[in-house]
Motif scaffolding. Structure first.
Motif, mmCIF file in Angstrom:
data_model
loop_
_atom_site.group_PDB
_atom_site.id
_atom_site.type_symbol
_atom_site.label_atom_id
_atom_site.label_comp_id
_atom_site.label_asym_id
_atom_site.label_seq_id
_atom_site.Cartn_x
_atom_site.Cartn_y
_atom_site.Cartn_z
ATOM 1 N N ALA A 168 0.827 -1.208 0.000
ATOM 2 C CA ALA A 168 0.000 0.000 0.000
ATOM 3 C C ALA A 168 0.860 1.257 0.000
ATOM 4 N N ILE A 169 1.908 1.253 0.807
ATOM 5 C CA ILE A 169 2.810 2.411 0.851
ATOM 6 C C ILE A 169 3.528 2.564 -0.492
ATOM 7 N N ALA A 170 3.942 1.452 -1.069
ATOM 8 C CA ALA A 170 4.618 1.500 -2.364
ATOM 9 C C ALA A 170 3.709 2.093 -3.435
ATOM 10 N N GLU A 171 2.437 1.711 -3.411
ATOM 11 C CA GLU A 171 1.498 2.239 -4.406
ATOM 12 C C GLU A 171 1.314 3.741 -4.263
ATOM 13 N N GLU A 172 1.331 4.231 -3.032
ATOM 14 C CA GLU A 172 1.173 5.660 -2.800
ATOM 15 C C GLU A 172 2.432 6.445 -3.161
ATOM 16 N N SER A 173 3.565 5.755 -3.218
ATOM 17 C CA SER A 173 4.845 6.436 -3.387
ATOM 18 C C SER A 173 5.255 6.604 -4.841
ATOM 19 N N ILE A 174 4.545 5.972 -5.752
ATOM 20 C CA ILE A 174 4.905 6.103 -7.152
ATOM 21 C C ILE A 174 3.730 6.692 -7.899
ATOM 22 N N GLN A 175 4.023 7.679 -8.713
ATOM 23 C CA GLN A 175 2.969 8.394 -9.414
ATOM 24 C C GLN A 175 2.276 7.503 -10.426
ATOM 25 N N LYS A 176 1.147 7.978 -10.905
ATOM 26 C CA LYS A 176 0.446 7.251 -11.959
ATOM 27 C C LYS A 176 1.396 6.969 -13.096
ATOM 28 N N LYS A 177 1.361 5.758 -13.569
ATOM 29 C CA LYS A 177 2.297 5.343 -14.597
ATOM 30 C C LYS A 177 2.127 6.186 -15.853
ATOM 31 N N ALA A 178 3.189 6.886 -16.213
ATOM 32 C CA ALA A 178 3.164 7.716 -17.415
ATOM 33 C C ALA A 178 3.745 6.923 -18.570
ATOM 34 N N VAL A 179 2.944 6.667 -19.563
ATOM 35 C CA VAL A 179 3.401 5.891 -20.704
ATOM 36 C C VAL A 179 4.386 6.720 -21.510
ATOM 37 N N VAL A 180 5.551 6.131 -21.802
ATOM 38 C CA VAL A 180 6.530 6.821 -22.636
ATOM 39 C C VAL A 180 5.988 6.844 -24.059
ATOM 40 N N TYR A 181 5.609 8.036 -24.521
ATOM 41 C CA TYR A 181 4.946 8.125 -25.821
ATOM 42 C C TYR A 181 5.095 9.541 -26.341
ATOM 43 N N ASP A 182 5.797 9.687 -27.475
ATOM 44 C CA ASP A 182 5.939 10.995 -28.098
ATOM 45 C C ASP A 182 5.023 11.039 -29.302
ATOM 46 N N GLY A 183 4.167 12.039 -29.336
ATOM 47 C CA GLY A 183 3.123 12.089 -30.343
ATOM 48 C C GLY A 183 3.605 12.161 -31.775
ATOM 49 N N ASP A 184 4.864 12.583 -32.008
ATOM 50 C CA ASP A 184 5.363 12.680 -33.370
ATOM 51 C C ASP A 184 6.738 12.046 -33.526
ATOM 52 N N GLY A 185 7.106 11.161 -32.600
ATOM 53 C CA GLY A 185 8.435 10.555 -32.638
ATOM 54 C C GLY A 185 8.390 9.047 -32.715
ATOM 55 N N ASP A 186 9.449 8.417 -32.202
ATOM 56 C CA ASP A 186 9.619 6.975 -32.356
ATOM 57 C C ASP A 186 8.498 6.177 -31.710
ATOM 58 N N GLN A 187 8.095 6.560 -30.475
ATOM 59 C CA GLN A 187 7.061 5.796 -29.784
ATOM 60 C C GLN A 187 5.748 5.824 -30.557
ATOM 61 N N HIS A 188 5.455 6.977 -31.151
ATOM 62 C CA HIS A 188 4.243 7.112 -31.966
ATOM 63 C C HIS A 188 4.265 6.112 -33.114
ATOM 64 N N TYR A 189 5.346 6.093 -33.871
ATOM 65 C CA TYR A 189 5.424 5.226 -35.042
ATOM 66 C C TYR A 189 5.615 3.766 -34.649
ATOM 67 N N ASP A 190 6.403 3.508 -33.610
ATOM 68 C CA ASP A 190 6.623 2.123 -33.179
ATOM 69 C C ASP A 190 5.335 1.489 -32.678
ATOM 70 N N THR A 191 4.537 2.264 -31.917
ATOM 71 C CA THR A 191 3.320 1.706 -31.333
ATOM 72 C C THR A 191 2.254 1.460 -32.393
ATOM 73 N N ILE A 192 2.075 2.406 -33.309
ATOM 74 C CA ILE A 192 1.073 2.168 -34.350
ATOM 75 C C ILE A 192 1.532 1.023 -35.249
ATOM 76 N N SER A 193 2.841 0.869 -35.436
ATOM 77 C CA SER A 193 3.368 -0.253 -36.216
ATOM 78 C C SER A 193 3.054 -1.574 -35.524
ATOM 79 N N ALA A 194 3.259 -1.623 -34.207
ATOM 80 C CA ALA A 194 2.944 -2.846 -33.456
ATOM 81 C C ALA A 194 1.450 -3.152 -33.512
ATOM 82 N N PHE A 195 0.622 -2.111 -33.453
ATOM 83 C CA PHE A 195 -0.831 -2.268 -33.521
ATOM 84 C C PHE A 195 -1.242 -2.882 -34.854
ATOM 85 N N ILE A 196 -0.748 -2.305 -35.951
ATOM 86 C CA ILE A 196 -1.117 -2.782 -37.284
ATOM 87 C C ILE A 196 -0.632 -4.218 -37.496
#
Length: 465
Positions: free
Chosen positions: A252-280
């Protein structure tokens, strides 16, 4: 359960008195992730694909034969730490610049000092440039002469694909190493090391932390060592010791100590293209579970839902095609629904279309057909329209020009008459045996057989004759 037994004689970080072997004030005030930076290759976690014994980069470091390199990977994977280890292991002067804060004047100053050290003392310089992709083309070009002369050995760090964001001449003069997110097992080991280290970590504190808490921080840390250790530090320094002086940390303490998981994702960079590629590719590969995961990641990260819908419409024709013609209908319906209702409900038709297309029979034969036809057109194969297919709006002109002989398909049995619609009998569409296209193939083979039979026997016979 990971922890230390209570030891009254050992003070903790809440004590007012400083001990002779305590962490120096400047060091202890630094974040845990900074204090626990690995100092040697033996302490370095992860990246076995380039740093395991016998691997190229490790051999180069140990032999002090390192050349200019570019380290490419997501945040918290150890790019800066690795640069510092390289400088230390190769006995080189370490100079650091930032692609965000530094300019050409800073670069020229460092280069001049490096050239002077090399000429007068024979001392090598490692120039580490963090976020090198932030420099524009002109700034990156300033590096080239000194990199080529060996005045400095460049270590560039970037979270963006260097083959797109760094000048080609600079990339060609460097070796590119891609760093991967750390595995949960690596992050578990880093936490345990920090809890046990009495100089840089929390080894002098009495801490009991459950395995579940450690594993949670490792999982939610998402491959980022900095994020994981920062969360551990928050858990430790914000939890008051019990009456026995022991700091107890549970899930419970560990859950409170780490922020909401922020997905590494750049809207116009590698993560954008890599993720849509994996989806397709997941939809194309008929894996609805993987497709839904990548869809969820894009939605969570704030990807444009219109972009996702457009990609579904495209792959409905490209990859499902005639295997299930309804796929395009479903995809277009989802695209229209997205425009009509918006988020958050738009995720429902997007998921519907994703699962439908992922589980549908696949065929790319229609797409392959147009590519084959375009290739011939582009290569100069320009075929004349057969006379009997040419325009007949002006009957007088058509008769004079010989535009006659066309047979109206609906006048014949089955609405088919064997006649040529393309010179030389070329074929571009070859149906598969997948789904609905199997029926199309059978029908097309029947028509083609009738055509081949009629070639030697004259034209078809009208159904009302």
């Amino acid at each position: 359960m990971f922890g230390r037994q209570p030891a009254p004689s050992v003070p903790d970080l809440f004590s007012s008195a400083a001990e002779p072997d305590a962490v120096p004030e400047a060091a202890s005030s630094a974040p845990l992730a900074q204090r626990m930076r690995p100092r040697t290759l033996e302490e370095y976690a992860g990246q076995e694909h380039i740093l395991a014994p016998g691997k190229l980069l490790r051999r180069a470091i140990e032999a002090d034969r390192i050349s200019s390199i570019i380290l490419f990977g997501p945040p918290g994977t150890g790019k800066t730490t690795l640069a510092e280890i390289i400088a230390s292991a190769t006995r080189s002067r370490f100079e650091r610049l930032s692609g965000v804060e530094s300019n050409v004047a800073d670069l020229r100053r460092v280069m001049a000092s490096a050239a002077n050290r090399l000429a007068n003392k024979g001392e090598k310089t490692i120039l580490f440039i963090d976020e090198i992709h932030r420099w524009n083309k002109a700034q990156q070009d300033v590096l080239l002469p000194d990199v080529e002369r060996g005045t400095v050995r460049l270590v560039g760090a970037t979270t963006h694909n260097p083959f797109y964001y760094i000048n080609s001449p600079l990339v060609s003069r460097s070796q590119v190493f891609q760093l991967e997110p750390l595995a949960p097992s690596h992050l578990v080991a880093l936490q345990k090391r920090a809890l046990a280290d009495e100089v840089r970590g929390f080894g002098k504190l009495q801490i009991e932390i459950t395995d579940d808490a450690i594993e949670h921080l490792a999982t939610v840390g998402d491959g980022d060592a900095r994020k994981c250790l920062n969360a551990l530090e928050i858990a430790v320094v914000t939890t008051s010791p019990g009456k026995d002086g022991v700091i107890r940390i549970d899930r419970a303490i560990a859950e409170e100590s780490i922020q909401k998981k922020a997905v590494v994702y750049d809207g116009d960079g590698d993560q954008h293209y890599d993720t849509i590629s994996a989806f397709i590719k997941s939809v194309r590969g008929s894996d609805p579970d993987a497709a839904l995961y990548w869809l969820a990641k894009m939605l969570y990260a704030g990807e444009d839902i219109r972009f996702i819908a457009r990609r579904l419409v495209i792959l409905a024709s490209e990859d499902i095609g005639m295997g299930d013609p309804q796929g395009l209908v479903v995809a277009v319906a989802a695209q229209q629904a997205v425009e009509f209702i918006g988020l958050p409900e738009a995720q429902i038709p997007l998921a519907h279309a994703t699962v439908y297309l992922a589980t549908a029979p696949k065929s790319n034969r229609a797409y392959a057909g147009i590519l084959a036809a375009k290739k011939e057109v582009q290569e100069g194969v320009t075929l004349a329209v057969p006379r009997h297919l040419r325009d007949k709006n002006s009957k007088r002109a058509a008769k004079a020009l010989g535009h006659e002989g066309y047979q109206y398909s609906h006048d014949y049995e089955g609405a088919y008459v064997p006649q040529a619609y393309l010179p030389e009998g070329r074929r571009y569409y070859e149906p598969s045996d997948q789904g609905y296209e199997k029926r199309v193939k059978e029908r097309l083979e029947y028509w083609r057989a009738l055509f081949e039979e009629a070639e030697g026997k004259g034209k078809g016979t009208p159904k009302d004759s």
